[in-house]
Design a protein around this motif. Structure first.
Motif, mmCIF file in Angstrom:
data_model
loop_
_atom_site.group_PDB
_atom_site.id
_atom_site.type_symbol
_atom_site.label_atom_id
_atom_site.label_comp_id
_atom_site.label_asym_id
_atom_site.label_seq_id
_atom_site.Cartn_x
_atom_site.Cartn_y
_atom_site.Cartn_z
ATOM 1 N N UNK A 101 45.607 31.003 43.375
ATOM 2 C CA UNK A 101 45.355 32.413 43.112
ATOM 3 C C UNK A 101 45.680 32.708 41.658
ATOM 4 N N UNK A 102 44.678 33.144 40.904
ATOM 5 C CA UNK A 102 44.880 33.495 39.498
ATOM 6 C C UNK A 102 45.340 34.925 39.340
ATOM 7 N N UNK A 103 44.704 35.814 40.149
ATOM 8 C CA UNK A 103 44.998 37.239 39.995
ATOM 9 C C UNK A 103 44.675 37.944 41.299
ATOM 10 N N UNK A 104 45.470 38.982 41.572
ATOM 11 C CA UNK A 104 45.215 39.831 42.733
ATOM 12 C C UNK A 104 45.330 41.274 42.284
ATOM 13 N N UNK A 105 44.294 42.055 42.566
ATOM 14 C CA UNK A 105 44.240 43.436 42.130
ATOM 15 C C UNK A 105 43.888 44.322 43.311
ATOM 16 N N UNK B 26 48.338 37.116 51.816
ATOM 17 C CA UNK B 26 49.031 37.526 50.587
ATOM 18 C C UNK B 26 50.384 36.831 50.492
ATOM 19 N N UNK B 27 51.126 36.790 51.595
ATOM 20 C CA UNK B 27 52.440 36.148 51.624
ATOM 21 C C UNK B 27 52.365 34.664 51.269
ATOM 22 N N UNK B 28 51.296 34.006 51.633
ATOM 23 C CA UNK B 28 51.125 32.586 51.312
ATOM 24 C C UNK B 28 51.157 32.371 49.795
ATOM 25 N N UNK C 90 32.132 28.371 46.073
ATOM 26 C CA UNK C 90 32.809 28.169 44.795
ATOM 27 C C UNK C 90 32.128 28.963 43.674
ATOM 28 N N UNK C 91 32.912 29.770 42.979
ATOM 29 C CA UNK C 91 32.401 30.544 41.852
ATOM 30 C C UNK C 91 31.644 31.809 42.230
ATOM 31 N N UNK C 92 31.489 32.070 43.510
ATOM 32 C CA UNK C 92 30.764 33.246 43.977
ATOM 33 C C UNK C 92 31.736 34.378 44.301
ATOM 34 N N UNK C 93 31.209 35.572 44.368
ATOM 35 C CA UNK C 93 31.986 36.730 44.798
ATOM 36 C C UNK C 93 31.630 37.017 46.247
ATOM 37 N N UNK C 94 32.629 36.965 47.096
ATOM 38 C CA UNK C 94 32.400 37.170 48.521
ATOM 39 C C UNK C 94 33.353 38.235 49.049
ATOM 40 N N UNK C 95 32.964 38.805 50.164
ATOM 41 C CA UNK C 95 33.839 39.717 50.897
ATOM 42 C C UNK C 95 34.406 38.950 52.071
ATOM 43 N N UNK D 208 40.831 51.261 55.104
ATOM 44 C CA UNK D 208 40.703 49.857 54.718
ATOM 45 C C UNK D 208 41.446 49.583 53.406
ATOM 46 N N UNK D 209 42.192 48.528 53.409
ATOM 47 C CA UNK D 209 42.938 48.098 52.236
ATOM 48 C C UNK D 209 42.096 47.026 51.555
ATOM 49 N N UNK D 210 41.657 47.292 50.346
ATOM 50 C CA UNK D 210 40.747 46.380 49.654
ATOM 51 C C UNK D 210 41.448 45.809 48.433
ATOM 52 N N UNK D 211 41.505 44.481 48.392
ATOM 53 C CA UNK D 211 42.063 43.808 47.221
ATOM 54 C C UNK D 211 41.048 42.795 46.703
ATOM 55 N N UNK D 212 41.150 42.501 45.431
ATOM 56 C CA UNK D 212 40.322 41.470 44.807
ATOM 57 C C UNK D 212 41.240 40.303 44.492
ATOM 58 N N UNK D 213 40.895 39.149 45.034
ATOM 59 C CA UNK D 213 41.656 37.929 44.750
ATOM 60 C C UNK D 213 40.753 36.995 43.951
ATOM 61 N N UNK D 214 41.236 36.547 42.807
ATOM 62 C CA UNK D 214 40.478 35.620 41.972
ATOM 63 C C UNK D 214 41.163 34.268 42.029
ATOM 64 N N UNK D 215 40.359 33.237 42.306
ATOM 65 C CA UNK D 215 40.901 31.895 42.489
ATOM 66 C C UNK D 215 40.368 30.916 41.465
ATOM 67 N N UNK D 216 41.196 29.938 41.167
ATOM 68 C CA UNK D 216 40.801 28.743 40.439
ATOM 69 C C UNK D 216 41.076 27.611 41.412
ATOM 70 N N UNK D 217 40.033 27.124 42.053
ATOM 71 C CA UNK D 217 40.237 26.184 43.151
ATOM 72 C C UNK D 217 40.987 26.900 44.266
ATOM 73 N N UNK D 218 42.092 26.320 44.687
ATOM 74 C CA UNK D 218 42.911 26.945 45.734
ATOM 75 C C UNK D 218 44.059 27.776 45.165
#
Length: 161
Positions: A154-158, A122-124, A105-110, A142-152
């Protein structure tokens, strides 16, 4: 590791080396772990293998993969004998992702996975993401996206790369 794999691994490192990554997760399939091997070494972090991030099980040899994939995207419950449906792939991948989110929680992970697995994730969150979107990323790996979450949620996907 093949030349393309080495290049892909270096691409991941260039894209993510300055992102303050605290943990690396990957599918247990070698090609996925290999893709994050360089950044693992760069960050001096081990790769945690997560079985449920694995790619779908097709079940039998498919001559026309594009047609097979389209059938699966048109019917999320379609599967071959001994194979998995996209609904099944999505359920286990989302469960694994939510475990990672809760643990870090709150960490940046790969989270390194496969094209189909990532596409079902992504479809979910974006149900309009379908076969055409999936097919577009096949050649981007490799397709790299950044997904930012608030709990479960998805706030943003870039798209990163």
């Amino acid at each position: 590791m093949a030349q393309k794999g080495l290049e892909d691994s270096k691409t991941v490192t260039r894209a993510l080396k300055d992102k303050n990554i605290s943990r690396i997760y990957a599918s247990p399939y070698r090609r996925t772990a290999d893709t994050v091997m360089d950044i693992s070494r760069y960050l001096d972090q081990e790769i945690a293998l997560v079985d449920d991030l694995r790619e779908r099980k097709v079940g039998e040899w498919v001559e026309d993969f594009r047609s097979y994939a389209r059938k699966q995207w048109d019917d999320f419950d379609y599967k071959l004998s001994e194979g998995e449906s996209l609904r099944e792939v999505q359920a286990r991948n989302i469960a694994a992702l939510f475990e990672i989110i809760a643990r870090d929680r709150g960490e940046r992970v790969i989270v390194a996975t496969h094209g189909t697995a990532l596409s079902t994730i992504i479809n979910y969150f974006r149900p309009e993401y379908g076969f055409d979107d999936f097919w577009k990323i096949i050649d981007k790996m490799p397709y790299i996206i950044c997904m930012e979450f608030e709990g479960r949620n998805l706030r943003r996907m870039t798209e990163v790369f």
